[in-house]
Design an enzyme around this catalytic site. Structure first.
Site, PDB file in Angstrom:
ATOM      1  N   GLU A  45       0.860  -1.189   0.000  1.00  0.00           N
ATOM      2  CA  GLU A  45       0.000   0.000   0.000  1.00  0.00           C
ATOM      3  C   GLU A  45       0.887   1.227   0.000  1.00  0.00           C
ATOM      4  O   GLU A  45       1.942   1.252   0.654  1.00  0.00           O
ATOM      5  CB  GLU A  45      -0.888   0.014   1.253  1.00  0.00           C
ATOM      6  N   CYS A 248      -6.689   1.179   2.953  1.00  0.00           N
ATOM      7  CA  CYS A 248      -7.587   2.333   3.020  1.00  0.00           C
ATOM      8  C   CYS A 248      -7.425   3.239   1.815  1.00  0.00           C
ATOM      9  O   CYS A 248      -8.355   3.945   1.430  1.00  0.00           O
ATOM     10  CB  CYS A 248      -7.325   3.116   4.298  1.00  0.00           C
ATOM     11  N   ASN A 378     -12.354  -3.007   0.927  1.00  0.00           N
ATOM     12  CA  ASN A 378     -11.279  -3.128   1.905  1.00  0.00           C
ATOM     13  C   ASN A 378     -11.847  -2.910   3.292  1.00  0.00           C
ATOM     14  O   ASN A 378     -12.206  -1.786   3.621  1.00  0.00           O
ATOM     15  CB  ASN A 378     -10.192  -2.087   1.639  1.00  0.00           C
ATOM     16  N   GLU A 379     -11.939  -3.949   4.055  1.00  0.00           N
ATOM     17  CA  GLU A 379     -12.417  -3.918   5.447  1.00  0.00           C
ATOM     18  C   GLU A 379     -13.512  -2.864   5.644  1.00  0.00           C
ATOM     19  O   GLU A 379     -13.502  -2.100   6.608  1.00  0.00           O
ATOM     20  CB  GLU A 379     -11.256  -3.745   6.446  1.00  0.00           C
TER      21      GLU A 379
HETATM   22  O1  AHR Z   1      -2.180  -1.633   6.655  1.00  0.00           O
HETATM   23  C1  AHR Z   1      -2.540  -0.368   7.099  1.00  0.00           C
HETATM   24  C2  AHR Z   1      -4.041  -0.152   7.080  1.00  0.00           C
HETATM   25  O2  AHR Z   1      -4.640  -1.021   7.974  1.00  0.00           O
HETATM   26  C3  AHR Z   1      -4.730  -0.457   5.787  1.00  0.00           C
HETATM   27  O3  AHR Z   1      -4.725   0.602   4.917  1.00  0.00           O
HETATM   28  C4  AHR Z   1      -6.125  -0.762   6.207  1.00  0.00           C
HETATM   29  O4  AHR Z   1      -6.750  -1.671   5.348  1.00  0.00           O
HETATM   30  C5  AHR Z   1      -5.971  -1.286   7.609  1.00  0.00           C
HETATM   31  O5  AHR Z   1      -6.795  -0.639   8.491  1.00  0.00           O
END
Ligand code: AHR
Length: 652
Positions: A45, A248, A378-379
């Protein structure tokens, strides 16, 4: 030998050659379970300067003058740049937006030189000083447009803090529209704190944009490529897959900030950068083409993640009980949004004759990228808005591309409302795989080693897309190692797993811990990295229960036995505690073993870390080990031991 003992020995010998004994051996082999071929991978990321200022090898910061205060308070189009006037020269520098190179890249600088003196121009020191090496070559490029009648000679230099010239090139900006000027600069001197200077040497007006300096020596010598040392550290993990670009970052801070892959392909000067949710700027120089190509270069399957048409529930920092910052794309925008995702599959896999396959070919890759997986969401907070949009995307992509494995999402934690609702949705619409995330204390990982043993094998597979034990000590790494043996044991249901986050630039970390820290010149893999690497380099395709028995049982002790496709038996033994142990190894099922095995041990002070000051404090050590089918192994305190044993078998 007395009669009784003789009777026992003969009995034992007879039993050993009996069908019962081979049934026992067969049972062991028969009880073995398949392990996913894609179990251990990575998650990338653009967080903590992982892309711009990190893996993406561009050396100029804010190269296209697109920084804004929305990226970070105090930033603007001229951030990271300095205005220079040498030898009584004077003029003006302004930021403009009319007639840009591309509407996606609206800002540029106009240099208005009234009196050149010894030069009027700009300098950029990259991300805290540009590190250059004597004898190395660097690709320089800039877009310029002459706005005055006079020709303006321009000099470009790589120079030291005191103005020492390390490399130089000269251009004359002709009349007409924006034009790209390029040269290859060979630097004479090694300096970690160099800067790039672009200086006008005559009276006139010049528009300047997209100023770029790239090392020629990128990973695999790709143009617009990756920083070689960082990329190599990632490649050395031999990841089975790479998930990108977040996190995120994907669902974004509000709808306008959602990551749109189409903004990240094509000529770099036409890409649309945007605010990075982690409080800086993403140039999109490392875009989807580069991600796919990097995956191919390191032998990892690409796992792109797209937003489920909702923004991060934490958008605007407003995630409180009973409220959510999650915003959902209006339904009348869903058709186009879904088309973007279908186009992504075509971009990766479509023939060169297709619209998006042709764009991939134009970027230099006519062959497909063999996309097999896409993450959707994503989550996310599992709201009705999320569910309806997720289903629309899932059904459309599944209908058109049934061969692509779609990965759903079950919230940010290992349990709780979003986890429950996410799984309920997965059960209801039969999602092939779901993405679980959890960051926990080390003890959690020891105490939850049986989590997946209880998962229903008839349901969705699991992608453990993000996990870490909140620390970079050896103890953290060993608790992760213990947990990873449980992932191998459950490699039939846990299909993929990736530690998170992967990269962090020292001094710019928005999240700790990370797997690899780096500065502008150095790379610092953590001890957690060693564990990840030991597991991925020693992955197997079958798991065998009942091979390892500990003398003392405790959650600090964990082990796995796997075999690979070459018939290698690989034993991993973890001791996350201070007490020694003895492991009995029962390896009859594997037939004749090569007695000379390889043992790698990672051990040390549980509080030890590999840091910038002590990068090699804890390192795995390798040595030979004599093995036999039945043997004991003394398990040192605070250790991970990996034993690789060759056999006569090609596979089991
Ligand atoms: O890995 C860091 C963050 O943790 C990511 O962006 C998110 O998916 C999670 O909350």
């Amino acid at each position: 030998m007395n009669r009784y003992l003789r009777f026992m020995v003969i009995g034992l010998l007879l039993w050993l050659v009996s069908p019962a004994a081979s049934a026992q051996q067969d049972r062991r082999v028969g009880d073995s379970r398949p392990i996913s071929p894609d179990l251990f991978g990575i998650f990338f990321e653009d967080l903590s300067y992982a892309a711009d200022g990190g893996l993406y090898a561009e050396m100029i910061q804010n190269r296209s003058f697109e920084y804004t205060p929305a990226d970070r308070s105090g930033w603007n189009a001229f951030t990271a740049w300095k205005y220079l006037k040498w030898g009584y020269g004077y003029g003006e520098v302004t930021v403009k937006t009319n007639d840009p190179i591309s509407p996606n890249n609206p800002h540029y600088v106009v240099l208005d030189i009234e009196e050149p003196g010894s030069g009027v121009g700009l300098s950029n020191a990259g991300y805290g000083g540009i590190p250059v090496k004597a004898g190395a070559q660097y690709y320089f490029s800039v877009f310029m447009r002459r706005l005055s009648r006079e020709e303006v000679p321009v000099t470009v230099r790589v120079q030291g803090q005191k103005g020492q010239v390390y490399a130089e090139a000269h251009f004359t900006v002709g009349a007409g529209d924006w034009k790209k000027y390029t040269d290859t600069l060979t630097v004479t001197t090694t300096d970690e704190d160099a800067e790039l200077v672009l200086i006008g040497k005559g009276t006139g007006r010049l528009a300047i944009d997209e100023v770029s300096l790239f090392p020629k020596n990128t990973f695999k010598h790709r143009r617009n490529g990756m920083r070689a040392d960082l990329a190599q550290a990632i490649a050395d993990l031999k990841p089975a897959f790479m998930r990108f670009p977040g996190g995120c970052l994907v669902h974004g801070d509000g709808l306008a900030n959602m990551y749109r892959w189409k903004n990240t392909i094509g000529p770099v000067e036409q890409r649309k950068g945007q605010r990075n949710i982690w409080n800086y700027h993403q140039s999109a120089g490392l875009g989807f083409f580069e991600y796919f190509q990097f995956c191919e270069d390191i032998g990892a399957k690409p796992v792109p993640v797209v937003a489920a048409a909702v923004s991060c529930q934490n958008s605007g920092g407003s995630w409180r009980i009973g409220s959510t910052g999650q915003r959902a794309l209006p339904m009348n925008k869903m058709k186009d949004y879904i088309q973007d995702i279908l186009d992504l599959v075509e971009y990766a896999n479509g023939p060169v004759t297709s619209e998006w396959g042709a764009k991939r070919a134009a970027a230099g890759h006519p062959e497909p990228f063999h996309l097999e997986y896409i993450g959707i969401g994503n989550e996310d907070k599992i709201t009705p808005q999320f569910e309806s949009r997720f289903k629309m995307i899932y059904e459309a992509v599944h209908k058109k591309y049934p061969g692509i494995t779609l990965i759903g999402t079950v919230g940010p934690f290992h349990d709780g409302a979003d986890y429950e609702k996410g799984w309920a949705l997965a059960d209801k619409i039969h999602i092939a795989m779901v993405d679980e995330h959890y960051y926990e204390d080390p003890a959690w990982f020891l105490n939850n080693q049986y989590r997946y043993d209880h998962y229903d094998r008839s349901k969705s597979k699991v992608y453990l897309g993000e996990y870490a034990s909140r620390g970079n000590t050896l103890y953290n790494a060993l608790c992760e190692a213990a947990y990873m043996t449980s992932l191998e044991r459950n490699g039939d249901v846990v299909w993929m797993a990736s530690y998170a986050p992967l990269l962090a630039r020292v001094g710019h970390t928005s999240w700790n811990p990370d797997l690899i820290y780096f500065t502008k010149t150095e790379v610092f893999p953590t001890v957690n990295y060693d564990v990840q690497q030991l597991f991925s380099l020693n992955a197997g395709n079958r798991y065998y229960p009942d091979v390892i028995d500990f003398k003392y049982k405790d959650s600090a002790f964990a082990a796995s036995c796997v075999t690979d496709s070459l018939g290698t038996v690989i034993i991993k033994i973890v001791n996350a505690g201070a007490k020694k142990n003895v492991a009995q190894l029962h390896m009859d099922a594997f037939g004749k073993l090569d007695p000379k095995a390889k043992l790698t041990v990672l051990t040390g002070n549980p509080r030890a870390k590999n840091t910038v000051k002590q990068p090699h404090h804890v390192m795995p050590r390798e040595r030979d080990l004599q093995v036999k089918n039945k043997m004991t192994y003394e398990v040192p305190p605070y250790s991970l031991s990996v034993i690789r044993i060759n056999t006569n078998e090609r596979s089991f």
